[in-house]
Every structure is written in C-alpha cells, then in structure tokens.
Motif scaffolding. Structure first.
Motif, PDB file in Angstrom:
ATOM      1  N   ALA A  52       0.837  -1.206   0.000  1.00 25.96           N
ATOM      2  CA  ALA A  52       0.000   0.000   0.000  1.00 25.96           C
ATOM      3  C   ALA A  52       0.871   1.255   0.000  1.00 25.96           C
ATOM      4  CB  ALA A  52      -0.902   0.002   1.229  1.00 25.96           C
ATOM      5  N   ALA A  53       0.299   2.334  -0.485  1.00 29.94           N
ATOM      6  CA  ALA A  53       0.975   3.630  -0.475  1.00 29.94           C
ATOM      7  C   ALA A  53       1.191   4.084   0.971  1.00 29.94           C
ATOM      8  CB  ALA A  53       0.134   4.657  -1.222  1.00 29.94           C
ATOM      9  N   PRO A  54       2.226   4.881   1.213  1.00 25.85           N
ATOM     10  CA  PRO A  54       2.491   5.367   2.576  1.00 25.85           C
ATOM     11  C   PRO A  54       1.287   6.039   3.241  1.00 25.85           C
ATOM     12  CG  PRO A  54       4.355   5.867   1.162  1.00 25.85           C
ATOM     13  CD  PRO A  54       3.252   5.330   0.269  1.00 25.85           C
ATOM     14  N   SER A  55       0.489   6.750   2.480  1.00 24.57           N
ATOM     15  CA  SER A  55      -0.684   7.411   3.075  1.00 24.57           C
ATOM     16  C   SER A  55      -1.658   6.396   3.663  1.00 24.57           C
ATOM     17  CB  SER A  55      -1.394   8.279   2.036  1.00 24.57           C
ATOM     18  OG  SER A  55      -1.864   7.484   0.958  1.00 24.57           O
ATOM     19  N   LEU A  56      -1.774   5.234   3.050  1.00 26.12           N
ATOM     20  CA  LEU A  56      -2.679   4.207   3.563  1.00 26.12           C
ATOM     21  C   LEU A  56      -2.049   3.406   4.690  1.00 26.12           C
ATOM     22  CD1 LEU A  56      -4.431   3.017   0.304  1.00 26.12           C
ATOM     23  CD2 LEU A  56      -5.215   4.658   2.004  1.00 26.12           C
ATOM     24  N   LYS A  57      -0.741   3.361   4.726  1.00 31.22           N
ATOM     25  CA  LYS A  57      -0.055   2.709   5.846  1.00 31.22           C
ATOM     26  C   LYS A  57      -0.195   3.544   7.114  1.00 31.22           C
ATOM     27  CE  LYS A  57       3.292   0.199   3.071  1.00 31.22           C
ATOM     28  NZ  LYS A  57       4.712  -0.004   2.765  1.00 31.22           N
ATOM     29  N   ALA A  58      -0.659   4.773   6.955  1.00 31.97           N
ATOM     30  CA  ALA A  58      -0.923   5.657   8.087  1.00 31.97           C
ATOM     31  C   ALA A  58      -2.417   5.760   8.396  1.00 31.97           C
ATOM     32  CB  ALA A  58      -0.360   7.052   7.802  1.00 31.97           C
ATOM     33  N   ASP A  59      -3.224   5.023   7.670  1.00 30.63           N
ATOM     34  CA  ASP A  59      -4.679   5.039   7.836  1.00 30.63           C
ATOM     35  C   ASP A  59      -5.057   3.999   8.896  1.00 30.63           C
ATOM     36  OD1 ASP A  59      -7.448   4.060   7.397  1.00 30.63           O
ATOM     37  OD2 ASP A  59      -7.430   5.430   5.695  1.00 30.63           O
TER      38      ASP A  59
END
Length: 86
Positions: A52-59
């Motif tokens: 997953a993209a980094p933004s989703l790894k922070a979701d």
C-alpha cells in the motif's frame, strides 16, 4: 507483470489482487493509494499492507484491518500508528 496500461486499470488490478494480493505490488502508484482497492486486498490477506501507499499505511482503519488478520502487519504500518497504544 502486466503492461503499464493494465497496471493502471482499477478493474484489472482488483481482479488480480482478489486472486493474489502480491498483484498490488505491480499496480500503478495511484492504485496502491486507492483506499477501496487496498482495503479489498487487505480483507483478502492482511499482508497486502506491505504494498500500500504510505498514506494508507498511516490510515488507522486500513492498518487495523490488516493487523486483525496478522499482528506482524503492524511492521508495515506508519511509525505513528506503530507507536499508538490505542
């Protein structure tokens, strides 16, 4: 591997990740950041979080879904979520 034009088609990538979540690794970056697509992959196998993209790894919701299946997925989460005790 697939041609770049196929790696960018959500319908094709969705079918691929529903068969094998490793297909997310070959998806176009904008699809690795597509919340709906990544959540579908993670619901199939939590390990898809690695692609997953980094933004989703922070979701939080995305990460919790992955960790429910396998706690080791927490290692792929963004640092702020790894440190979050809640």
């Amino acid at each position: 591997f697939a041609a770049p034009c196929l790696q960018a088609r959500k319908d094709i990538v969705l079918q691929a990740v529903l068969r094998d979540v490793d297909g997310l690794a070959f998806a176009a970056p904008q699809l690795q950041a597509d919340r709906e697509l990544v959540l579908a992959a993670i619901r199939r196998e939590g390990a898809a979080l690695a692609f997953a993209a980094p933004s989703l790894k922070a979701d939080r919701e995305i990460v919790l879904e992955a960790v429910r299946q396998d706690w080791r997925c927490l290692g792929c989460a963004a640092g702020a979520l790894r440190a979050d005790r809640d």
